[in-house]
Design an enzyme around this catalytic site. Structure first.
Site, PDB file in Angstrom:
ATOM      1  N   GLY A   1       0.821  -1.207   0.000  1.00 34.79           N
ATOM      2  CA  GLY A   1       0.000   0.000   0.000  1.00 34.79           C
ATOM      3  C   GLY A   1       0.850   1.249   0.000  1.00 34.79           C
TER       4      GLY A   1
ATOM      5  N   GLY B   1       3.774   7.466   3.471  1.00 36.87           N
ATOM      6  CA  GLY B   1       4.813   6.675   2.827  1.00 36.87           C
ATOM      7  C   GLY B   1       4.266   5.337   2.379  1.00 36.87           C
TER       8      GLY B   1
ATOM      9  N   ASP C   1      -9.976  12.327   7.471  1.00 37.72           N
ATOM     10  CA  ASP C   1      -9.597  11.782   6.172  1.00 37.72           C
ATOM     11  C   ASP C   1     -10.336  10.474   5.895  1.00 37.72           C
ATOM     12  OD1 ASP C   1      -8.296  11.923   3.761  1.00 37.72           O
ATOM     13  OD2 ASP C   1      -6.442  11.011   4.472  1.00 37.72           O
TER      14      ASP C   1
END
Length: 827
Positions: A498, A503, A617
């Protein structure tokens, strides 16, 4: 009659309920044809409510409503547990097709529609009065019984037929047929009219060989609709017996479908209390009909308990931001089973009534953001102190919270005020001096410890002191790894599973073989030490079954990483649109379960944490799935906490998040609320329903919200549902899910539901989907749904500083129109 009154030339369809029970679906065929529906039902109380329910296929309307009382002895098939919905009531034999019979010929004002078929029947009449038999169960009027039909063929039968009319609420309806028969010819003693009556050739009405009485009204009927349960087509046949000298005769016929009426209304005391509350505050919600029943139409903001066969009771009431003013009504104390009461963010004044202390089951009382005054009742304070009640009362400037010391201050001379000020300054000086001494002692002790011991690398907690980066210290209670540990567990960072703003995420294994996900901060990442510490601190403290668990972390010089539990099925967006969607199509039930579990995770952040947390988010790439397809919220680097539980919003220096998921008020004001997450979740839910991305190119960029709104404006849910599901879903549940999503994405935060509301309504969607595959006698009832007490999204491993509460919820159903064939025809 529709009459195209709105100029849309689109005939609506909607449902009717009689009290708490489903009655029928009204399907308007065209604008000029009137539709009349009738139900015969037993009303247990002294009032009845007729409810018109919007199912998403046009606005319900009504032209007239008639109520007719009937004697208890009439229509004995209608009782406390079932009602009769009229399909057809025909008067056979009249040649005038407009000669409808009703009051005064029928004292009960039933409408008898004339019907004749010259090619099949011979009609005949009498002018003599037809009497009702003793203890007549139907009292058909003489004007109806004075006409009759016989088959044209001397040996032929009289036949009647109709098709079953299944619906989502009653997929295999049962029927009751009533044949009204009277002999109109004075037959000689040696002549006999005798015939058998069968339905679908299987069941005999009236026994073998029925002979009608001269000028006396008789009726043959089936008392039990279960005998006709499950047929697609029904055929009633009257056949002359071998002993008969005459053809069969039939005067009139009624056909009814049977609907359950066993729904139990809300407890009388609760209805009385909530009606008083509604009237006092002029509550501007969809508060009509019974408060709790049917379950999927419970009043907005209410949660109810549906235990056993007893009357439902109100257990939760959410009136936050409802524009209420005036004092707090003592009627709230009439809701004896109340567990949750949210009156926050209104304009309530006066004191808090002592009667609220009598609510022994009350677990949460939220009075935040009003203009209350006086002192908090001692009973509430005591329960708050012993932990049995979560009491919230912030942002009430005139409310005294000091118990007995709530007397208003007297006017004082300036000299006395000066004395008090001096004493206060002296007291502060002493406190400061004590703090300085305490800090010195702690530092000396810490220095001694450092010189005489070395902390192990895999410590139970680690303290990062303030360094050159300017970030304050943080203590974590999870396992600490070195960078070398990360290299070993990821096999040199070999497999990337992922990517995100922080990062890359790597596949890894612990020493015991446990698979983990290692999120390593990239040097080019915009998210630095601050976001790393925020996510690490947060996940070290919060625990919930629908939040990804933190196993450990790494802070080794410039290297920073977080080690999570492994989620083998990856992110949700891959299953909706990525490579996984091509090999593993998500069913509607799986999608609902994922949506519900994600909502439970957010509900925990909003309600179960103290102070509340905002994710900031929420998106499909931050919802991860494990091997059991269980959903968990991930990526807490942007998470924001309220300064205190009483705050209404959090201000930020800049807008962060993902375009297309951001609430409009956050973009404009830089102010966050829990409703910001609700907006983002609404976008996620639209993606789950449609399979479309949050921003479409159609051909110009368009938000999924606009895309869905444009298509649903035409009333066609199929135009937005993901075609990958291939129609395998309950349409009512899909409508409801889409409606929830659009409510979540309302432009103003006040119009959006809370995540607690969303959790409850998604559970309702799951109940509808479960009912689709669970036919209980062909009828779905609200009792087959889940108990509201099971809706809580909180896990059992909540840390001690997290407060839990019972949640109230609103349930507003948006369904679909059900197609309905024409009524029974005779032939």
């Amino acid at each position: 009659m529709y009459g195209n009154y709105d100029g849309l030339n689109k005939a609506p369809a909607f449902d009717l309920h009689l009290g708490v029970n489903y009655w029928t679906t009204v399907n308007i065929s065209d604008s000029d044809t009137p539709v009349t529906v009738e139900v015969i039902a037993v009303i247990a109380g002294d009032s009845a409510q007729v409810c018109l329910v919007d199912t998403g296929s046009g606005t319900p309307f009504i032209s007239s409503l008639d109520v007719r009382p009937l004697k208890n002895s009439l229509y004995p098939m209608a009782n406390a547990t079932q009602g009769l919905v009229l399909l057809s009531r025909s008067n056979l034999g009249p040649t005038d097709s407009t000669a409808i019979i009703r009051y005064p010929d029928d004292k009960h004002d039933r409408i008898w529609v004339p019907e004749s078929k010259p090619r099949e029947w011979v009609g005949f009449t009498t002018t003599k009065k037809v009497q009702n038999i003793h203890d007549d169960k139907f009292e058909a009027p003489s004007a109806v019984m004075q006409t009759a039909v016989m088959p044209i063929s001397p040996t032929g039968p009289i036949e009647l037929s109709w098709d079953a009319q299944p619906s989502a609420k009653d997929p295999a309806p049962g029927y009751i047929c009533v044949l009204h028969i009277s002999e109109l010819q004075d037959l000689s003693r040696r002549s006999t009219r005798q015939f058998d009556v069968t339905i679908n050739g299987l069941i005999s009405l009236g026994g073998k060989g029925f002979t009608p009485e001269y000028l006396r009204s008789n009726a043959l009927f089936n008392a039990n609709a279960n005998a006709y349960y499950g047929f697609h087509h029904y055929n009633v046949s009257l056949n002359a017996t071998a002993n008969s000298n005459f053809r069969p005769i039939l005067n009139a016929v009624e056909v009814f479908s049977v609907v359950p009426t066993a729904g139990v209304p809300t407890a009388t005391q609760d209805v009385s209390a909530i009606m008083t509350i509604r009237g006092k505050y002029q509550v501007k919600k969809n508060w009509m009909g019974d408060p709790c029943m049917p379950k999927n139409f419970a009043w907005n903001g209410l949660s109810c308990s549906y235990a056993g066969t007893t009357s439902p009771v109100i257990t939760g009431l959410n009136l936050s931001s409802s524009g209420m003013s005036g004092n707090v009504s003592s009627s709230f104390a009439g809701l004896k089973k109340l567990q949750y009461l949210d009156l926050s963010r209104n304009n309530l004044t006066g004191s808090i009534p002592e009667t609220l202390s009598q609510l022994s089951l009350l677990a949460l009382l939220d009075l935040t953001g009003n203009r209350l005054s006086g002192s908090i009742p001692s009973g509430l304070l005591k329960r708050s102190q012993d932990g049995s009640l979560t009491l919230r009362y912030g942002n009430n400037p005139d409310l005294c919270t000091n118990g007995d010391s709530c007397q208003p201050l007297k006017n004082m001379k300036s000299s006395k005020v000066a004395v008090y000020v001096v004493v206060s300054i002296a007291a502060v000086s002493v406190i400061v001096l004590l703090l300085v001494l305490l800090i010195c002692m702690l530092r000396r002790k810490q220095g001694t410890t450092t010189r005489n011991s070395v902390r192990p690398q895999n410590e139970s907690g680690i303290r990062h002191s303030r360094g050159g980066n300017g970030h304050s210290s943080v203590r974590l209670n999870n396992r600490r790894f070195t960078y070398a540990d990360l290299e070993a567990m990821t096999d040199g960072f070999r497999q990337v599973i992922g990517r995100g703003g922080f990062g890359k995420v790597y596949d890894g294994f612990l020493e015991d073989g446990t698979q983990v996900a290692v999120k390593l901060r990239s040097e080019s990442s915009d998210q630095g030490v601050h976001e790393f510490l925020a996510e690490a601190q947060t996940l070290a403290k919060i625990h919930h079954k629908n939040l990804v668990s933190l196993i450990g972390y790494c802070k080794d010089m410039e290297y920073m990483a977080l080690v999570y539990e492994y989620m083998s099925e990856g992110a949700l967006h891959e299953h909706l649109r990525g490579r996984e969607s091509r090999t593993k199509r998500l069913t509607w039930r799986q999608r609902l379960r994922i949506a519900l579990e994600s909502a439970q995770g957010l509900e925990y952040l909003h309600k179960g944490c103290n102070p509340p947390l905002i994710h900031r988010d929420v998106k499909t790439s931050n919802i991860l799935l494990n091997a059991n397809m269980e959903a968990k919220i991930a990526d807490f680097g942007l998470l924001k906490a309220f300064n205190s539980s009483g705050d209404t919003h959090v201000s930020t220096a800049r807008v962060v998040g993902t375009r297309g998921y951001l609430a409009p008020e956050y973009i404009v004001t830089f102010q966050l609320t829990n409703k910001s997450d609700v907006f983002s979740f609404g976008v996620v839910l639209l993606e789950i329903v449609t399979g479309q991305p949050h921003i479409l190119n159609d051909p110009d960029p368009m938000s999924i919200i606009q895309w869905v709104q444009q298509r649903l404006a035409c009333g066609n849910i199929e135009s937005v549902v993901d075609t990958c599901m291939r129609g395998d879903y309950d349409v009512n549940g899909v409508w409801k899910a889409a409606d929830i999503a659009l409510k979540c994405t309302a432009q103003t935060p006040e119009q959006r539901p809370t995540m607690a509301d969303v959790v409850a309504q998604l559970q309702e969607c799951l109940d509808l989907e479960a009912a689709r595959g669970n036919v209980n006698g062909g009828f779905y009832t609200a009792e087959s749904g889940g108990n509201p007490s099971e809706y809580s999204g909180y896990g059992t491993d909540v840390s001690t500083d997290m407060s839990q509460s019972t949640t109230a919820f609103e349930m507003e159903h948006l369904g679909r129109a059900l197609t309905m064939s024409t009524g029974p025809s005779t032939r």
